[in-house]
Design an enzyme around this catalytic site. Sequence first.
Site, PDB file in Angstrom:
ATOM      1  CG  ASN A   1      -5.121   9.060   0.649  1.00 32.96           C
ATOM      2  OD1 ASN A   1      -6.327   9.126   0.877  1.00 32.96           O
ATOM      3  ND2 ASN A   1      -4.455   7.929   0.715  1.00 32.96           N
ATOM      4  CB  SER A   2      -8.191   8.660  -3.495  1.00 35.46           C
ATOM      5  OG  SER A   2      -7.284   8.233  -4.471  1.00 35.46           O
TER       6      SER A   2
ATOM      7  CB  SER B   1      -0.906  -0.018   1.235  1.00 41.60           C
ATOM      8  OG  SER B   1      -1.401   1.267   1.525  1.00 41.60           O
ATOM      9  N   GLY B   2       0.545   2.168  -0.915  1.00 41.04           N
ATOM     10  CA  GLY B   2       1.268   3.431  -0.964  1.00 41.04           C
ATOM     11  C   GLY B   2       1.076   4.259   0.284  1.00 41.04           C
ATOM     12  CG  LEU B   3      -2.395   5.648   3.626  1.00 38.74           C
ATOM     13  CD1 LEU B   3      -1.952   7.083   3.865  1.00 38.74           C
ATOM     14  CD2 LEU B   3      -3.910   5.501   3.786  1.00 38.74           C
TER      15      LEU B   3
ATOM     16  CD  GLU C   1      -3.503   6.959  -7.571  1.00 37.87           C
ATOM     17  OE1 GLU C   1      -3.832   8.133  -7.288  1.00 37.87           O
ATOM     18  OE2 GLU C   1      -3.418   6.049  -6.731  1.00 37.87           O
TER      19      GLU C   1
ATOM     20  CE  LYS D   1      -1.952   9.418  -4.143  1.00 37.03           C
ATOM     21  NZ  LYS D   1      -1.971   7.956  -4.341  1.00 37.03           N
TER      22      LYS D   1
ATOM     23  CG  ASP E   1       1.279   6.564  -5.395  1.00 36.68           C
ATOM     24  OD1 ASP E   1       0.287   6.050  -4.844  1.00 36.68           O
ATOM     25  OD2 ASP E   1       2.240   7.015  -4.756  1.00 36.68           O
TER      26      ASP E   1
ATOM     27  CG  ASP F   1      -0.797   8.200  -0.159  1.00 34.68           C
ATOM     28  OD1 ASP F   1       0.130   7.941  -0.942  1.00 34.68           O
ATOM     29  OD2 ASP F   1      -1.970   7.803  -0.320  1.00 34.68           O
TER      30      ASP F   1
ATOM     31  CG  HIS G   1     -10.559   4.301  -4.882  1.00 35.67           C
ATOM     32  ND1 HIS G   1     -11.100   3.572  -3.845  1.00 35.67           N
ATOM     33  CD2 HIS G   1      -9.513   4.984  -4.348  1.00 35.67           C
ATOM     34  CE1 HIS G   1     -10.411   3.795  -2.742  1.00 35.67           C
ATOM     35  NE2 HIS G   1      -9.442   4.650  -3.015  1.00 35.67           N
TER      36      HIS G   1
ATOM     37  CG  ASP H   1      -0.806   2.276  -4.243  1.00 36.78           C
ATOM     38  OD1 ASP H   1      -0.863   2.786  -5.376  1.00 36.78           O
ATOM     39  OD2 ASP H   1      -1.276   2.828  -3.232  1.00 36.78           O
TER      40      ASP H   1
ATOM     41  NE  ARG I   1      -6.526   4.337  -6.659  1.00 41.80           N
ATOM     42  CZ  ARG I   1      -6.028   4.500  -5.437  1.00 41.80           C
ATOM     43  NH1 ARG I   1      -5.149   3.630  -4.974  1.00 41.80           N
ATOM     44  NH2 ARG I   1      -6.374   5.525  -4.699  1.00 41.80           N
TER      45      ARG I   1
END
Length: 285
Positions: free
Chosen positions: A114-115, A38-40, A106, A112, A79, A50, A180, A77, A149
């Site tokens: 975090n979403s 996981s990137g986060l 993504e 980026k 990104d 992130d 997502h 991940d 993604r």
Amino acid sequence: MLRAEICSSSELSFLMEAHDGLSAAIAESAGFKGLRASGLSIASSLGYRDANEASWSQLVDVVERIVDSTTLPVLVDGDGGFGNFNNARLLACKLRQRGAAGIALEDSCFPKTNSLIGERHPLVDIDEFSGCLRAVKDTVGQDLVLVARIESLIAGHGMDDAISRAHSYADAGADAILIHSRKSTADEIFSFVHAWQNRLPVVIVPTKYYQTPASAYRKSQVSTVIWANHAMRAAIAAMRRVCHRIFTEETTASIEPNIATLDEVFELLRYDELARAEARYLRLS
């Protein structure tokens, strides 16, 4: 193994987040068949936000430790690929060298954020991101599972944009589509799945709509569920409690019954294998 989990299995698959070798080993011992780097979680474990503050080389180094600590396939991940198509294909090459099984990219702009923070994140042009996916696919072929993604729903671009992107990304060589959502229910996820008609396997990340039962995903023929950040969040909560109690109580006596024993640590990280290896290879006079 990862391709079978995401792309070929008729059963719903689950990938557990890992952010270092220890969390990877714990996930494997719990019974999971695949991991998601996981990137986060990796950024958080390194003390970064992130927001592409950790570099791609730092990510690759952590992935190597995750891969070396487990026998499970690892979906990374990636990104947005840390730049343009050239950065993305370089990242994919390095991940392949370090033993990763797949990469998820993504369509958010670099750098980026975090979403789940803020509103209406800018997205990369469809054709540009499709070119990025083609570059990665041409570079690593079938050696890595390529997951595209789509951030359309989170960015406020709507369902039509999400479906349009999914078709373009499929044509560009993606093996699966990750859709997502930040909604508290899975309604728009199910709407996407229905409209998409399973052209490629669908991967989801139910961080916000966590109350939806797995049976609903099976019924809608979702391929894979990613538990994206839960080991990291659990570690934060547990470490915070323990640190507070040790600071205030000035002793560890009351917490010892509630934390892992050293023997559990040694068992998890296979100290017994080292002892057997020493007996076989280390000849002391």
